[in-house]
Write an enzyme that holds these catalytic residues in place. Structure first.
Site, PDB file in Angstrom:
ATOM      1  CE  LYS A 129      -7.646   0.036  11.976  1.00  7.75           C
ATOM      2  NZ  LYS A 129      -8.080  -0.771  10.831  1.00  7.75           N
ATOM      3  CE  LYS A 184      -8.344   3.489   9.806  1.00  7.76           C
ATOM      4  NZ  LYS A 184      -9.530   2.741   9.325  1.00  7.76           N
ATOM      5  NE  ARG A 192      -2.346   1.699   9.724  1.00  6.44           N
ATOM      6  CZ  ARG A 192      -3.221   0.704   9.530  1.00  6.44           C
ATOM      7  NH1 ARG A 192      -4.176   0.806   8.609  1.00  6.44           N
ATOM      8  NH2 ARG A 192      -3.166  -0.400  10.263  1.00  6.44           N
ATOM      9  CB  CYS A 225     -13.632  -3.470   1.719  1.00  4.71           C
ATOM     10  SG  CYS A 225     -14.346  -5.079   2.115  1.00  4.71           S
ATOM     11  CB  CYS A 281     -14.897  -8.791   7.858  1.00  5.99           C
ATOM     12  SG  CYS A 281     -13.705  -7.526   8.315  1.00  5.99           S
ATOM     13  CB  CYS A 293      -9.122  -8.918   2.875  1.00  2.00           C
ATOM     14  SG  CYS A 293      -9.099  -8.418   4.609  1.00  2.00           S
ATOM     15  NE  ARG A 310      -3.532  -0.100   2.647  1.00  2.04           N
ATOM     16  CZ  ARG A 310      -4.050  -0.614   3.778  1.00  2.04           C
ATOM     17  NH1 ARG A 310      -3.802  -0.040   4.933  1.00  2.04           N
ATOM     18  NH2 ARG A 310      -4.805  -1.686   3.737  1.00  2.04           N
ATOM     19  CB  CYS A 316     -11.921  -1.355   5.018  1.00  2.00           C
ATOM     20  SG  CYS A 316     -10.855  -2.250   6.153  1.00  2.00           S
TER      21      CYS A 316
HETATM   22 FE1  SF4 Z   1     -10.837  -6.918   4.773  1.00  5.06          FE
HETATM   23 FE2  SF4 Z   1     -12.835  -6.552   6.443  1.00  5.06          FE
HETATM   24 FE3  SF4 Z   1     -11.416  -4.444   5.623  1.00  5.06          FE
HETATM   25 FE4  SF4 Z   1     -13.029  -5.683   3.938  1.00  5.06          FE
HETATM   26  S1  SF4 Z   1     -13.664  -4.594   5.802  1.00  5.06           S
HETATM   27  S2  SF4 Z   1     -10.910  -5.066   3.519  1.00  5.06           S
HETATM   28  S3  SF4 Z   1     -12.893  -7.789   4.577  1.00  5.06           S
HETATM   29  S4  SF4 Z   1     -10.669  -6.134   6.873  1.00  5.06           S
END
Ligand code: SF4
Length: 569
Positions: free
Chosen positions: A207, A209, A137, A429, A474, A435, A69, A478
């Site tokens: 982290k 932000k 970050r 995401c 998940c 991931c 990244r 993100c």
């Molecule tokens: Fe991975 Fe969860 Fe972030 Fe999606 S929300 S990128 S599944 S850590």
């Protein structure tokens, strides 16, 4: 008791560990412990989830590769930086993944290619340092060069904060540039045994932000940041910022002690004090944050437990100064007003180019990577990455607009005016297959979801309605689903929790409406919901405002339920 990660950080010799030896050992993977240190260098070791099961059953090594990244303060890049980022895409899978924090990711990078990739990025003045890891970050910014916006102030504050909070350890240059610290995108540490003046030996508990918003433009979701800054003058016209603290969206299924939270206004500070105040807040998190449990290691849990007044007192005590109360913020517009053509202050134009799910690549039909490169070569003078994974191609002369549009058409790249509102107002995401945290799909099924939304909206004569929709694989969140009008959060490989009621401007949390909806049954929930929305919305009322007005209890009446568990939102 402190988590094992704390020990790994503290004994790493400032982010070195055994990485030098491991990079040269000819193996295809890093030991798991080193994975925690690699994150500070902008790298996640991952395995291909599509093949994990079959490889594990066959007792074979998993298909490991890395995600790399880039940290891009405020999402601003010069053409030369972009050309290097673009040129290196083929080191990975040929695509660039624009992130929801205005960065760029490479996926499927093999261990043996890391040094070339990270080294070349730095020689192109792009860094990966601190793009991940337990540090501050990438600093986000309301990046659109709209007329009337003091972009120079936004950009320079983002750069100043990024430089101030970049780790000082020379480990980064030793590893990726053979110690050639003069070739660098970041500030250069003066000695090899620096003591990390801000972070200390153990860095942060997790982290941190930071985001900077321009009044009225909440594209960065400022309430979701550990520290949010909104650049508003005080009543005397003095330049400064309202400081928000304690935002954060990640949660864990089956653990009601984890939750998304909006930042609280803490103080108003003049421009000259902003960086000191942010550093004091980072210091409070470093010293007081939870190092025993990473799922509770965020500033938001400190603020929730001890109050925003406690944090303010602590910051003022550390700095030996007191600050003014926060002032009221102006209303926020819709989150995405930057697609299509917009006028800049200098008389030129910028084009907001949609990049669905931030995935930039060339296919046989659609050559987005080529189009962006050619527009930068011929017509634009800078590129800005948005918090919604889109691109702003800036500094285009009025006389060149038609040529830009013709080039996009020739390369099969749709502009905002060619895409549905559902596509333009959605974000996912990466989730599977890359991931490691993903429970289910997000990016790969988003087109199916937006097709469904398009169909349901058109059937109900709502084709002109934009619903800010965010999907994740998940609960980490993100793509920021908990501040969306419609949030769809992966719960298992095939089922999702539905959140509704966030405001179009991102200043209100969405709440859980239905749990564990199989992807194939989303229509059974969304169709009756949108039917009621079409019947009872007030004139021009946004979906999120409507859902919030009715409330979850009323909205849930008549909706199907699916194998509910005892999980709280
Ligand atoms: Fe991975 Fe969860 Fe972030 Fe999606 S929300 S990128 S599944 S850590």
């Amino acid at each position: 008791m402190a988590t094992p990660v704390e020990g790994i950080k503290a004994s790493s010799g400032h982010l070195r560990g055994s990485l030098v030896e491991e990079l040269a050992d000819g193996m295809s993977t890093f030991p798991l412990e080193s994975g925690h240190l690699l994150k500070f260098h902008g790298i996640y070791q991952q395995d291909d989830r599509d093949h994990r099961g079959e490889l594990a059953r066959a007792k074979r090594t998993l298909a490991y590769s890395c995600m790399v990244r880039c940290s891009v303060p405020g999402g601003l890049l010069r053409p030369s930086q972009w050309f290097e980022i673009d040129r290196l895409a083929d080191v990975g899978d040929g695509s660039l993944r624009l992130t929801s924090r205005q960065g760029v990711q490479y996926h499927f990078v093999h261990k043996g290619d890391l040094k070339e990739l990270v080294g070349s990025l730095n020689r192109g003045l792009v860094t990966t340092y601190a793009a991940c890891g337990d540090v501050v970050r990438n600093v986000m910014v309301s990046s659109a060069p709209d007329a009337g916006r003091d972009l120079g102030r936004l950009d320079s504050l983002a750069r100043a904060l990024a430089n101030r909070f970049r780790p000082q350890s020379a480990a980064y240059w030793e590893l990726w540039l053979d110690g050639e610290r003069a070739v660098s995108a970041g500030p250069i540490a003066e000695s090899d045994d620096t003591t990390e003046p801000i972070y200390g030996d153990s860095y942060l508990p997790r982290k941190f932000k930071v985001g900077i918003a321009w009044p009225g433009d909440n594209s960065i979701d400022v309430y979701s940041q550990d520290v949010g800054l909104v650049l508003v003058p005080n009543a005397d016209g003095e330049l400064g910022a309202v400081v928000l603290a304690g935002g954060g969206l990640g949660r864990t299924h089956k653990d009601a002690t984890t939750f998304p939270r909006l930042g609280d206004p803490m103080v108003w500070v003049p421009d000259r004090d902003i960086a000191d105040v942010v550093e004091a807040m980072v210091g409070v998190f470093r010293d007081e944050g939870n190092r025993d449990d990473r799922s509770h290691a965020r500033l938001k849990y400190l603020v929730e437990a001890r109050g925003i007044g406690w944090l303010r007192q602590e910051v003022e005590r550390r700095l030996g100064r007191s600050f003014d109360d926060p002032i009221a913020l102006p209303a926020w517009g819709r989150a995405r007003e930057h697609l299509g053509w917009h006028h800049q202050d200098d008389g030129r134009w910028y084009l907001g180019l949609p990049v669905p799910s931030g995935r930039l690549l060339d296919t046989k039909e659609t050559k987005r990577r080529t189009a962006v490169r050619q527009i930068l070569e011929r017509y634009a003078n800078e590129i800005r990455l948005t918090p919604h994974q889109d691109l702003l191609l800036c500094g285009i002369e009025e006389a060149d607009k038609a040529a830009v549009e013709a080039l996009l058409t020739e390369l099969g790249v749709p502009q905002a005016k060619h895409l549905s509102l559902s596509v333009l107002s959605s974000m996912a995401c990466p989730a599977l297959p890359t991931c490691g945290q993903a429970l289910g799909e997000a990016e790969r099924v988003l087109p199916e979801l937006t097709d469904l939304l398009d169909q349901l909206l058109v059937e109900r004569r709502l084709a002109d309605v934009s619903i800010e929709t965010r999907m994740t694989g998940c609960p980490n969140g993100c793509s920021r689903p908990y501040v969306a009008e419609l949030g769809i959060v992966g719960r298992t490989k095939t089922a999702y929790d539905l959140f509704v009621g966030g405001s179009p401007g991102g200043s209100r949390l969405a709440v859980l409406l239905v749990e564990s909806v199989p992807f194939s049954k989303l229509e059974d929930v969304l169709a009756p919901l949108l039917e009621r929305f079409s019947q009872s919305r007030t004139d021009g009322e946004a979906f999120g405002d409507w859902a919030d007005r009715l409330g979850v209890a009323a909205l849930a009446v008549g909706l199907p339920t699916f194998q509910r568990s005892s999980v709280a939102s």
